[in-house]
Each structure stands twice: as structure tokens, then as C-alpha cells.
Enzyme design. Structure first.
Site, PDB file in Angstrom:
ATOM      1  N   SER A  40       0.859  -1.192   0.000  1.00  0.00           N
ATOM      2  CA  SER A  40       0.000   0.000   0.000  1.00  0.00           C
ATOM      3  C   SER A  40       0.886   1.230   0.000  1.00  0.00           C
ATOM      4  CB  SER A  40      -0.900   0.019   1.231  1.00  0.00           C
ATOM      5  OG  SER A  40      -1.547   1.284   1.362  1.00  0.00           O
TER       6      SER A  40
ATOM      7  N   TYR B  20      -2.127  -0.452  10.336  1.00  0.00           N
ATOM      8  CA  TYR B  20      -2.158  -0.899   8.943  1.00  0.00           C
ATOM      9  C   TYR B  20      -0.885  -0.443   8.236  1.00  0.00           C
ATOM     10  CZ  TYR B  20      -3.985  -1.624   4.197  1.00  0.00           C
ATOM     11  OH  TYR B  20      -4.179  -2.042   2.896  1.00  0.00           O
TER      12      TYR B  20
END
Length: 265
Positions: free
Chosen positions: A130, A143
Site C-alpha cells: 500500500s 495498517y
């Protein structure tokens, strides 16, 4: 002979799009899901069970996989989930679960495949990271930590596997219109001191989601990496990603000011 590709977390989101795209382009795709029987009849590829949070599921996975196929050409690590919320509000156990699934689960699955890749002297490992694994944003601390960890791990692994003709690459998507936020876990107990910031983050996130691109672009990027001999390690995709990476490397302070400026509107 068709190449065999394993896609973890293929029942929804990026994983489903990636698996469908590869299947449409002539690859033999095997997808994984915690509940493959729920999705098997609705997708054009084989689904088998895999739970990244289960040691038993992971340890027996390789045997189950190679009952379906004689060899594996490409592993695509995609499975994972999102913990969203102010870092201090998130229970440590939930934060730990984020790392256990996204990081350790991915590593454990990769390690079950590596003996086969080394034996056959070829393979390709593509991991969906990501942009927050490169440039962290508020409200996704754990995350971001899990994606930063994957970036560092696979960067090192790339060197270690080079002599075995095993390629290692990362896909780094920006914001896309997926269901990840809908399926995210978040803290129940809120700290009042963060209420003002929370509202600003919500506004910032809503604007980001509104302008997000079609996630099919990520599947197209993965297909390109699959078809590339000796792909580069980092493959960023999405609007503004190049600018973000350049800011991270050369002027992180400017990026930080821009994020804070957005939150202080």
C-alpha cells in the site's frame, strides 16, 4: 502450458479483481478464501481454503495446493484486512492482530511456497502492499506498520532469492474504490481529546474516497508485473503516487505539512 498463479484473499476487493483479470488472460488461477465454498460457484477459477490466522490452515496449505496443481509459477500475496482508528484508541490486541494477519500471515504463506520455488529453480512472488507502507497517514497506524514491515521484509528477500531465479516485487496502490473501509475493524472506546481530529480525518477520508480511482487499474498493474521478466521491486499505482514517493524521499517535511494542512481545514 498455462502458468499456475496463486492469489490469496481472492474472494473480494483487489484479490478478486486480480484473480479475474489473470484468469481472463489465460492463466490458471487458484484463489484462496477462509470460506471457499461460499464463493467457488461464482468465480471462474478454483478456490481453496486458507486462513492466515490459523497455524493449522497455513501448515497444511502447501499439501492441499499441490494436490490441485503440479507446480506453481507465481504467488500473489494479497490477503489482509484494515484496522482503522486513532492509534491510542486501538486496543493492543487488535493492533497485534493487524500485524499477525497482514505481516506474519503473509510471511508464513510465502514460506510454505519457497521450498517448491527453490526446488524448481524459478518463481515469482508479488505482494500487494500500500502507499501507506511508504508514506504513513493518520488513522491507519497499525495498517501502515504492517505494510511498512512487508516492504522491508520482501526488499531483503529479493536479494536472498536471486540465485534461485525467484523474482520478488511489491505492488503499492494509492486510494481506490474498494470495500476495505467497509470491512475494517475499529476501536469501540473513543478518547474525547481526539474528537476534533477525528472529524477532520473523516472529512479528509471522504474526500479521498470520492476522488479515488477504479481498482481495476491495480489488477492491470499486477498483470503487467506477471508478464514482465525480472520486474522492478516497487510498482506504485494510482493518482499522485509518484509525487508522494518523491516527497517522501526528498522533502518529507513538505508532505507532512500538506497532510496537516488538509486536517486543519
Amino acid at each position: 502450458m498455462k502458468q499456475n498463479i496463486l492469489v490469496t484473499g481472492a474472494s473480494s476487493g483487489f484479490g478478486l479483481l486480480i484473480a479475474n483479470k489473470l484468469s481472463q488472460n489465460g492463466y490458471n488461477v487458484i484463489g484462496t478464501s477462509r470460506n471457499p465454498e461460499k464463493y467457488g460457484a461464482t468465480v471462474p477459477f478454483k478456490m481453496i481454503a486458507l486462513d492466515l490466522d490459523s497455524e493449522q490452515s497455513i501448515s497444511s496449505f502447501s499439501e492441499r495446493l499441490f494436490k490441485e496443481i503440479p507446480k506453481l509459477d507465481i504467488l500473489i500475496n494479497n490477503a489482509g484486512f484494515l484496522v482503522a482508528g486513532i492509534a491510542e484508541e486501538i486496543p493492543i490486541e487488535l493492533g497485534r492482530q493487524q500485524l499477525e494477519t497482514n505481516f506474519w500471515g503473509t510471511i508464513k504463506v510465502t514460506n510454505t511456497i519457497l521450498p517448491q520455488f527453490r526446488k524448481q529453480k524459478f518463481g515469482k512472488i508479488i505482494t500487494v502492499g500500500s502507499i501507506v507502507g511508504l508514506v504513513a497517514f493518520p488513522n491507519v497506524a497499525y495498517y501502515a506498520a504492517s505494510k511498512h514491515a512487508l516492504e522491508g521484509y520482501f526488499k531483503a528477500l529479493r536479494y536472498e532469492l536471486n540465485e534461485f531465479n525467484i523474482d520478488v516485487a511489491m505492488i503499492e496502490p494509492a486510494a481506490f474504490k474498494t470495500s476495505i473501509m467497509d470491512n475494517s475493524s475499529s476501536p469501540i472506546n473513543k478518547i474525547a481529546d481526539y474528537n476534533s481530529l477525528r472529524l477532520k480525518i473523516e472529512k479528509f477520508t471522504n474526500e479521498l474516497v470520492k476522488s479515488a480511482e477504479d481498482p481495476k487499474i491495480v489488477a492491470e498493474k499486477v498483470l503487467k508485473v506477471v508478464q514482465t521478466d525480472k520486474p522492478k521491486f516497487r510498482n506504485i499505482v494510482g493518482k499522485g503516487t509518484s509525487v508522494l514517493i518523491n516527497l517522501q524521499h526528498f522533502a518529507y517535511g513538505i508532505l507532512e505539512k500538506n497532510v496537516l494542512k488538509q486536517l486543519n481545514k
